[in-house]
Motif scaffolding. Structure first.
Motif, PDB file in Angstrom:
ATOM      1  N   ASN A 450      -1.966 -10.208   0.529  1.00  0.00           N
ATOM      2  CA  ASN A 450      -1.156 -10.284  -0.464  1.00  0.00           C
ATOM      3  C   ASN A 450      -0.305  -8.953  -0.482  1.00  0.00           C
ATOM      4  O   ASN A 450      -0.684  -7.770  -0.009  1.00  0.00           O
ATOM      5  N   PHE A 451       0.890  -9.066  -0.871  1.00  0.00           N
ATOM      6  CA  PHE A 451       1.775  -7.968  -0.931  1.00  0.00           C
ATOM      7  C   PHE A 451       1.322  -6.880  -1.920  1.00  0.00           C
ATOM      8  O   PHE A 451       1.045  -7.281  -3.171  1.00  0.00           O
ATOM      9  N   ASP A 452       1.538  -5.631  -1.523  1.00  0.00           N
ATOM     10  CA  ASP A 452       1.330  -4.616  -2.608  1.00  0.00           C
ATOM     11  C   ASP A 452       2.602  -4.182  -3.441  1.00  0.00           C
ATOM     12  O   ASP A 452       3.296  -3.143  -3.176  1.00  0.00           O
ATOM     13  N   ILE A 453       2.851  -5.033  -4.278  1.00  0.00           N
ATOM     14  CA  ILE A 453       3.870  -4.744  -5.159  1.00  0.00           C
ATOM     15  C   ILE A 453       4.064  -3.559  -6.009  1.00  0.00           C
ATOM     16  O   ILE A 453       5.189  -2.830  -6.167  1.00  0.00           O
ATOM     17  N   ALA A 454       2.755  -2.931  -6.249  1.00  0.00           N
ATOM     18  CA  ALA A 454       2.712  -1.648  -7.044  1.00  0.00           C
ATOM     19  C   ALA A 454       3.266  -0.645  -6.071  1.00  0.00           C
ATOM     20  O   ALA A 454       3.960   0.227  -6.537  1.00  0.00           O
ATOM     21  N   LYS A 455       2.798  -0.591  -4.844  1.00  0.00           N
ATOM     22  CA  LYS A 455       3.065   0.703  -3.948  1.00  0.00           C
ATOM     23  C   LYS A 455       4.585   0.323  -3.701  1.00  0.00           C
ATOM     24  O   LYS A 455       5.166   1.419  -3.452  1.00  0.00           O
ATOM     25  N   PHE A 456       5.133  -0.837  -3.273  1.00  0.00           N
ATOM     26  CA  PHE A 456       6.526  -0.874  -3.073  1.00  0.00           C
ATOM     27  C   PHE A 456       7.291  -0.737  -4.141  1.00  0.00           C
ATOM     28  O   PHE A 456       8.315   0.254  -3.770  1.00  0.00           O
ATOM     29  N   THR A 457       6.899  -0.925  -5.150  1.00  0.00           N
ATOM     30  CA  THR A 457       7.805  -0.321  -6.234  1.00  0.00           C
ATOM     31  C   THR A 457       7.848   0.967  -6.737  1.00  0.00           C
ATOM     32  O   THR A 457       9.031   1.527  -6.738  1.00  0.00           O
ATOM     33  N   ALA A 458       6.681   1.735  -6.490  1.00  0.00           N
ATOM     34  CA  ALA A 458       6.666   3.152  -6.592  1.00  0.00           C
ATOM     35  C   ALA A 458       7.407   3.759  -5.426  1.00  0.00           C
ATOM     36  O   ALA A 458       8.253   4.640  -5.747  1.00  0.00           O
ATOM     37  N   ASP A 459       7.351   3.264  -4.357  1.00  0.00           N
ATOM     38  CA  ASP A 459       7.973   3.729  -3.083  1.00  0.00           C
ATOM     39  C   ASP A 459       9.619   3.412  -3.477  1.00  0.00           C
ATOM     40  O   ASP A 459      10.604   4.619  -3.054  1.00  0.00           O
ATOM     41  N   VAL A 460      10.042   2.399  -3.671  1.00  0.00           N
ATOM     42  CA  VAL A 460      11.693   2.067  -3.872  1.00  0.00           C
ATOM     43  C   VAL A 460      11.927   3.183  -5.156  1.00  0.00           C
ATOM     44  O   VAL A 460      12.999   3.787  -4.896  1.00  0.00           O
ATOM     45  N   LEU A 461      11.244   3.231  -6.176  1.00  0.00           N
ATOM     46  CA  LEU A 461      11.902   4.363  -7.012  1.00  0.00           C
ATOM     47  C   LEU A 461      11.660   5.401  -6.718  1.00  0.00           C
ATOM     48  O   LEU A 461      12.755   6.446  -7.071  1.00  0.00           O
ATOM     49  N   ALA A 462      10.932   6.066  -5.912  1.00  0.00           N
ATOM     50  CA  ALA A 462      10.999   7.448  -5.412  1.00  0.00           C
ATOM     51  C   ALA A 462      12.341   7.546  -4.448  1.00  0.00           C
ATOM     52  O   ALA A 462      12.864   8.433  -4.447  1.00  0.00           O
ATOM     53  N   GLU A 463      12.783   6.643  -3.718  1.00  0.00           N
ATOM     54  CA  GLU A 463      13.818   6.631  -2.921  1.00  0.00           C
ATOM     55  C   GLU A 463      15.032   6.505  -3.652  1.00  0.00           C
ATOM     56  O   GLU A 463      16.165   6.961  -2.964  1.00  0.00           O
ATOM     57  N   VAL A 464      15.214   5.708  -4.680  1.00  0.00           N
ATOM     58  CA  VAL A 464      16.539   5.719  -5.393  1.00  0.00           C
ATOM     59  C   VAL A 464      16.710   6.851  -6.078  1.00  0.00           C
ATOM     60  O   VAL A 464      16.107   7.022  -7.414  1.00  0.00           O
TER      61      VAL A 464
END
Length: 465
Positions: A450-464
């Motif tokens: 299963n894709f870790d959408i929580a971690k991906f979201t947090a990482d995207v928000l940190a980079e944008v």
């Protein structure tokens, strides 16, 4: 009775008897190869569902999305439920493009499984043995890009997208799963977009349970027009007999997975409906109450199917037939989105919607703009607050739940107002109003990755920034 009680209390004797029984069974299977094969052979029903699974995905993938059968077999038909995956690869499929039909044979003594294409409502599995029309509809090629400016069309401004390491890591498997597409919006601009080989901006995939959030949105549009009220009883015709306690279940309780109804399994196992040729109206309305409505969270496809069934009764047949397209898809420019029905015309809108990553970004943008699109209000005032309010019973762990949307509050690195539409095999639309961000991730994840959408979201928000 005394002898039975004595045996129950003698664990040593019981173990010996069980061991002896296993030894005898093993000896019989070794001595009789046919018996061993029979013991391991899947039941005809399992074979029928596996054949329907293959017919459905090939039909929709080829005729709606214009994709190659080999790609569908390599992605959508692998990493699925293990009892079906072993069979799917062995079942022969015949794709008739002139008729818009896929045929999969599974038993020598039974008619094959057949999935048929309809230009407005996609593919539907027919019941086993149903008469198959001699003629059909040759599907047109999928629509290309819309020349109008984004977001209603596909003409994008010539702005260089920033390199987001999180997106690169998603395609490298850092968050698990098989990522096929990512689109990220900031306000109404696409700031990142990438696809796996063989996919692109106009490649449709099945939404799985992201369709539940689309159904909740259709209910909202109907509420804005005065056709329904979520606080009132659901208009399920099969419950309107005198004395039926299910008639008291509200539309709100269905949208919040709080109907109290029993179902075969919690979650996304509605195999007879999705792949068996059973109609929504034949199965979904007939489960009994097993908990007081409004007191228990149980994630189940049937609640959303029943919400859509209620919408059908409220709108009437003619309006219902075109409602997903005219009320939502066309106004938002979701030209590559098709909501599928069963063979009796019921939208299977808990899962069976095919769409692209860009179309899901448009869907997310509607919520980012609080239900307003191009200056026109499509959803009632306060609808975003309604669907993100955890007023009903909640899941025991993980994300919270509103009304057809998941609530990401409490997730590290993610603002409290973030919410998402989630689907099986890695389909996600994350909306973060406080940051003006929409994140769409498409995938074909295996069941154990299963894709870790929580971690991906947090990482995207940190980079944008």
């Amino acid at each position: 009775m005394r002898g039975t009680e004595a045996f129950k209390g003698d664990n040593h004797s019981r173990r010996h008897v069980l061991a002896a029984g296993r030894a005898i069974l093993a000896a019989l299977l070794l001595a009789t190869p046919g018996l061993a094969q029979q013991a391991q052979a899947p039941a005809p029903y399992t074979r029928a569902i596996a054949a329907g699974y293959k017919a459905a995905f090939l039909c929709s993938g080829v005729f709606i999305a214009g994709r190659a059968p080999a790609q569908i077999e390599a992605l959508e038909l692998t990493g699925i439920y293990p009892e079906y995956e072993r069979l799917v690869a062995t079942l022969p499929a015949e794709i008739d493009r002139a008729k818009g039909q896929v045929t999969v044979r599974f038993e020598p003594d039974l008619p094959p499984r057949v999935a048929r294409y309809h230009p407005e409502t996609g593919c539907a599995n027919l019941p086993i043995g149903a008469p198959v029309p001699a003629s059909g509809t040759a599907p047109p090629p999928p629509p290309g890009p819309d020349p109008r400016p984004w977001p209603i069309g596909d003409a994008l401004p010539k702005i260089a997208h920033p390199a987001l390491p999180a997106v690169e890591r998603a395609f490298a498997g850092a968050y698990r799963g098989r990522t096929t597409g990512v689109v990220i919006l900031r306000e109404n601009r696409i700031i990142a977009e990438r696809y796996a080989e063989g996919f692109g901006p106009f490649t449709a995939q099945r939404t799985w349970s992201v369709a539940k959030s689309i159904t909740g949105t259709l209910v909202g549009i109907a509420a804005k027009r005065g056709a329904v009220s979520v606080g009132e009883r659901a208009r399920v015709p099969e419950w309107q007999h005198p004395g039926d306690p299910r008639a008291a279940i509200t539309l709100d309780q269905l949208l919040r997975m709080a109907s109290g109804l029993h179902s075969a399994t919690a979650g996304n196992r509605t195999d007879a409906l999705y792949f068996g040729g059973t109609a929504v109206t034949e199965e979904a309305p007939h489960w009994p109450i097993e908990a007081k409505p409004g007191t228990r969270f149980r994630y189940a496809n049937n609640d959303i199917l029943l919400a859509m069934r209620s919408l059908r009764a409220a709108l009437g047949e003619e309006a219902y037939r075109d409602f997903p397209k005219t009320a939502l898809f066309a106004p938002l420019g979701m030209r590559h989105t098709v909501a599928e029905t069963d063979w009796r015309g019921n939208y299977v809108s808990s899962s069976q919607i095919w769409t692209t990553a860009r179309d899901l970004a448009r869907f997310g943008l509607l919520y980012l703009n609080d239900g307003v699109w191009n200056g026109a209000r499509l959803l009632p005032e306060g609808w975003r607050h309604y669907v993100t309010r955890a007023s009903g019973p909640q899941p025991a762990s993980g994300f919270g739940y509103g009304a057809t949307f998941w609530l990401m509050r409490g997730t590290a690195g993610v603002p409290e107002d973030a919410f998402s539409a989630n689907g099986n095999r890695g389909q996600y639309v994350v909306i973060v109003p406080s940051r003006g961000i929409v994140i769409v991730r498409r995938g074909e994840d295996a069941a154990n990755a299963n894709f870790d959408i929580a971690k991906f979201t947090a990482d995207v928000l940190a980079e944008v920034k």
